[in-house]
Scaffold this motif. Structure first.
Motif, short mmCIF file in Angstrom:
data_model
loop_
_atom_site.label_atom_id
_atom_site.label_comp_id
_atom_site.label_asym_id
_atom_site.label_seq_id
_atom_site.Cartn_x
_atom_site.Cartn_y
_atom_site.Cartn_z
N SER A 238 15.12 -11.55 25.18
CA SER A 238 16.31 -11.23 23.91
C SER A 238 16.54 -12.30 22.31
N VAL A 239 15.27 -12.54 22.57
CA VAL A 239 14.96 -12.60 20.98
C VAL A 239 15.31 -11.83 19.76
N GLN A 240 16.56 -12.07 19.16
CA GLN A 240 16.30 -10.83 18.14
C GLN A 240 14.92 -11.02 16.73
N VAL A 241 14.39 -10.27 16.72
CA VAL A 241 13.44 -10.31 15.21
C VAL A 241 13.13 -9.41 14.69
N GLY A 242 13.35 -9.28 13.51
CA GLY A 242 13.09 -7.90 12.86
C GLY A 242 11.54 -7.28 13.00
N ASP A 243 11.69 -6.53 11.59
CA ASP A 243 10.85 -5.58 11.68
C ASP A 243 9.31 -6.09 10.79
N ALA A 244 8.74 -5.48 11.35
CA ALA A 244 7.34 -6.84 10.63
C ALA A 244 7.17 -5.70 9.21
N PHE A 245 7.57 -4.58 8.85
CA PHE A 245 7.69 -4.61 7.79
C PHE A 245 9.55 -4.07 7.99
N ASP A 246 9.71 -4.40 6.18
CA ASP A 246 10.73 -4.22 5.30
C ASP A 246 11.13 -2.96 4.88
N HIS A 247 11.80 -2.02 5.16
CA HIS A 247 11.62 -1.00 4.52
C HIS A 247 12.96 -0.44 3.71
N GLY A 248 13.50 -1.76 3.80
CA GLY A 248 14.39 -1.60 2.00
C GLY A 248 14.21 -2.49 1.20
N ALA A 249 13.53 -2.96 1.37
CA ALA A 249 13.16 -3.65 0.11
C ALA A 249 12.22 -3.18 -0.86
N ALA A 250 12.15 -3.98 -1.78
CA ALA A 250 11.16 -3.70 -3.19
C ALA A 250 9.66 -2.90 -2.45
N PHE A 251 9.29 -2.00 -3.03
CA PHE A 251 7.93 -1.28 -3.09
C PHE A 251 6.89 -2.53 -3.45
N ARG A 252 5.97 -2.22 -2.52
CA ARG A 252 4.73 -2.93 -2.91
C ARG A 252 3.50 -2.76 -2.17
N MET A 253 2.32 -2.86 -2.72
CA MET A 253 1.14 -1.94 -2.22
C MET A 253 0.19 -2.67 -2.53
N PRO A 254 -0.31 -3.58 -1.62
CA PRO A 254 -1.39 -4.31 -2.28
C PRO A 254 -3.08 -2.80 -2.18
N VAL A 255 -3.17 -2.85 -3.39
CA VAL A 255 -4.43 -1.89 -3.10
C VAL A 255 -5.49 -2.23 -2.39
N GLN A 256 -6.53 -1.56 -1.83
CA GLN A 256 -7.32 -2.55 -0.39
C GLN A 256 -9.08 -1.40 -1.27
N TRP A 257 -8.72 -0.57 -1.74
CA TRP A 257 -10.08 0.73 -2.19
C TRP A 257 -9.63 1.43 -3.47
N VAL A 258 -10.81 1.72 -4.03
CA VAL A 258 -10.45 2.83 -5.03
C VAL A 258 -10.67 3.88 -4.68
N ASN A 259 -10.26 5.34 -4.27
CA ASN A 259 -10.66 6.56 -3.01
C ASN A 259 -11.18 7.82 -4.52
N ARG A 260 -12.30 7.55 -4.06
CA ARG A 260 -13.26 8.43 -5.22
C ARG A 260 -14.35 9.40 -4.59
N PRO A 261 -13.67 10.28 -3.71
CA PRO A 261 -14.36 11.48 -2.56
C PRO A 261 -14.54 12.42 -3.97
N SER A 262 -14.24 12.94 -4.82
CA SER A 262 -15.07 13.78 -5.65
C SER A 262 -14.39 13.91 -7.44
N HIS A 263 -15.47 14.23 -7.70
CA HIS A 263 -15.07 14.23 -9.34
C HIS A 263 -13.49 13.92 -9.90
N ASP A 264 -13.04 14.44 -9.01
CA ASP A 264 -11.88 15.05 -8.96
C ASP A 264 -10.55 14.83 -8.83
N PHE A 265 -10.58 13.76 -8.01
CA PHE A 265 -9.97 12.91 -7.27
C PHE A 265 -10.10 11.28 -7.29
#
Length: 639
Positions: A238-265
């Motif tokens: 019965s414990v009410q817990v929130g979603d692990a990810f807050d969809h209503g908060a301000a946007f945040r994305m820590p960058v894990q790696w730079v994706n360079r599969p080709s010279h034009d991407f």
């Protein structure tokens, strides 16, 4: 096999497959609750989890057989089978009857799925409890009804509060051993409630249980007719817990790696930690502060118009911005803060005490930087919650201190966002975790003190002197010959027209560092200050010559990291301890052996020889003059 039998087998397989599909469908949409069990030693944490697994019918027949066999070996069987053995997986745990590691187990009821972490009760394994609490929604704090609230009960409760766990279940266990006495239960609840309120834990549910007998675990027990609340499993359901990810908060994305599969991407991959982002949205890259616009949101299954918290995506930008692992892409109009100085709460996890001024790796989100800690402002007594003075933090200590990083990092206060406010500190030599921490706020000094632009650059200073700046660092035991050789090196360089300056350990302690003693912490601070001076000398284009015992490898690594690549030269002036004592013209070793000079390197304080010095000088086999000539040749090789 006849056709009828074959058809029967096929039909049975089909029905089994349908049952499995129905089971998976039934559990797929259930909510998930993560909780930990914690408390003092022998409070019954592992037994309780074993009971939860047993009552939820998640134990296979071979596990029951093994449980029965192990229980017979330790002297219990039948209804008294040692349910803790279902959880204690390490051989050492079974042999000692204690929990050492964090054991994660999964079980489910008709209403909810659960992941439970069984954390150790021994004080020496408190760091493992912090690991379990870092992802938990609920903490089940067990108390032995015969012992009441103990120091470890308070410590674990305080740590749960620090780690952001807001829902507490106080499970007063082993009620069968006190005759299900209500007065004992009420007294424990009253004592714990008073403590919980003092640390701002207000959501506490107390339940009298017997993990071994099953009282009030899955259902209300007739043995406690005076208890009118829910059993443990219904409470967890019965414990009410929130979603692990807050969809209503301000946007945040820590960058894990730079994706360079080709010279034009070129895209930036990461997990959206909070909020959402859409194509065309303006974003800010931190810590640089540059802004851009989202061009695409790419996933394995194709492009998205909008990415939500919890999704792993690759974001491309309309402009070619400099962005790398450790940066944070955030909403342009609501971005997190950036700083290099903080007040932090620390839980010290290493056997060796904290050394103020020593450099550690700090990992926060996807960012890794060098951090140093000042002497603690105070240490928290978990029994009284008093703030006590402290010069350092030892194993399992909790304290508040100021911390600085070698460059600005992106952060949020821990209470606002654990992902950008929680961090770990790691030893630079061993990569072992020494502390877990929570950022409180940025220091005002970090916001108000800025680098002043200087028009005459360090390169200009060096060109004027026609030399490359360097720090020539002599390390070795007292009496090894550091100062003698360093003095000869300075004389040779000066005769060659080089601009240099000698920093000697004894001389520095007469002025700049006269307030420091010879404890490990003071030695660390001594070298840190000298390193800063040496760096200023190189900025002026000079060759800085430094002769210091500098006994710890970590600080010598810190010095190398402070300087420009190729400008730090480490010279190990090596001799045996016996030879150093024989040369003891100042009588220091004799005083140390007599106990009149504590913390003396080589006697009662360690010396850590350099693992990979730029040059090793054996002063038994080499004269000071020959050593100095070799060192000058090394310095002048790279002009």
């Amino acid at each position: 096999m006849t056709e009828d039998v074959r058809n029967s087998v096929y039909e049975a397989d089909r029905l089994i497959a349908e049952d499995i599909d129905a089971y998976l469908e039934q559990h797929q949409h259930k909510s998930l609750l993560r909780f930990i069990t914690c408390g003092s030693v022998d409070d019954g944490k592992s037994t309780l989890i074993g009971r939860l697994l047993y009552d939820s019918k998640l134990i296979f027949e071979d596990q029951l057989a093994e449980l029965e066999a192990d229980s017979k070996r330790v002297g219990t069987q039948g209804q008294d089978s040692d349910l803790a053995l279902l959880v204690d997986g390490l051989v050492a745990e079974r042999e000692q009857g204690i929990t050492i590691d964090v054991a994660y187990r999964f079980f489910a009821t008709e209403k909810r799925k659960f992941i439970v972490a069984d954390t150790p009760g021994h004080e020496q394994y408190t760091r493992n409890m912090v690991t379990g609490a870092s992802t938990a929604d609920v903490a089940v704090i067990l108390v032995d009804a015969r012992k009441g609230v103990l120091t470890q009960t308070r410590r674990h409760s305080y740590l749960a509060q620090l780690m952001g766990v807001r829902h507490i279940v106080l499970a007063v266990n082993k009620m069968d051993l006190v005759g299900y006495n209500r007065a004992i239960f009420d007294a424990i609840v009253a004592e714990y409630t008073e403590f919980a309120e003092s640390i701002d834990l207000t959501d506490v549910t107390a339940i009298p249980i017997s993990a071994l007998a099953g009282d009030n675990v899955a259902a209300r027990s007739d043995n406690t007719p005076w208890y009118e609340g829910l059993a443990l499993i219904p409470v967890l359901e019965s414990v009410q817990v929130g979603d692990a990810f807050d969809h209503g908060a301000a946007f945040r994305m820590p960058v894990q790696w730079v994706n360079r599969p080709s010279h034009d991407f070129r895209g930036f991959a990461g997990l959206i930690a909070s909020g959402s982002v859409g194509v065309g949205d303006p974003v800010r890259i931190l810590p640089s502060g540059r802004t851009s616009t989202v061009a695409r949101i790419v996933t394995f299954d194709g492009d998205l118009d909008r990415g939500l918290a919890g999704q792993s995506v690759t974001i491309t930008l309309t402009e070619e911005e400099d962005c790398s692992r450790g940066d944070v892409i955030a909403a342009a109009d609501d971005s997190p803060a950036v700083s290099d100085g903080f007040e932090v709460m620390l839980v010290w996890m290493a056997e060796e005490p904290m050394l103020p001024g020593r450099p550690y790796w700090l990992k926060i989100g996807t960012q890794t930087v060098t951090a140093t800690i000042q002497s603690p402002k105070y240490q928290v007594d978990v029994n009284t919650m008093e703030q006590q003075p402290a010069k350092t933090l030892s194993l399992n200590a909790i304290g508040v201190a100021n911390l600085s990083t070698d460059r600005s990092i992106v952060f949020e206060p821990y209470r606002k966002d654990p992902a950008l406010g929680g961090f770990v500190l790691m030893d630079k030599l061993t990569n072992t975790t020494v502390a877990a921490g929570m950022l409180h706020f940025a220091l005002r000094r970090a916001e108000n003190v800025h680098w002043q632009a200087i028009e005459v650059s360090r390169d200009a200073h060096a060109q004027q002197k026609n030399q490359r700046p360097k720090v020539v660092w002599f390390t070795g035991l007292s009496g090894s010959g550091k100062s003698t050789i360093a003095n000869l090196v300075e004389k040779r360089l000066h005769a060659l027209g080089k601009h240099c300056f000698l920093l000697d350990g004894d001389n520095i302690r007469h002025g700049l560092n006269k307030d420091l003693g010879f404890t490990d912490a003071d030695r660390v601070e001594n070298i840190r200050r000298v390193g800063e001076v040496a760096k200023l000398l190189t900025d002026a284009g000079l060759i800085a010559i430094a002769a210091f015992i500098s006994p710890f490898e970590a600080e010598r690594i810190m010095l190398r990291d402070m300087m420009e690549p190729g400008e730090f030269v480490e010279i190990h002036v090596d001799t045996t301890l016996a030879e150093a004592e024989r040369r003891d013209v100042k009588g220091l070793y004799a005083k140390a052996r007599a106990g009149k000079l504590p913390n003396f390197t080589g006697v009662d304080s360690p010396y850590e020889p350099p693992a990979n010095p730029d040059l090793r000088i054996d002063t038994i086999a080499t004269t000071p003059e020959d050593a100095a000539a070799t060192i000058v040749d090394l310095i002048l090789q790279d002009r």
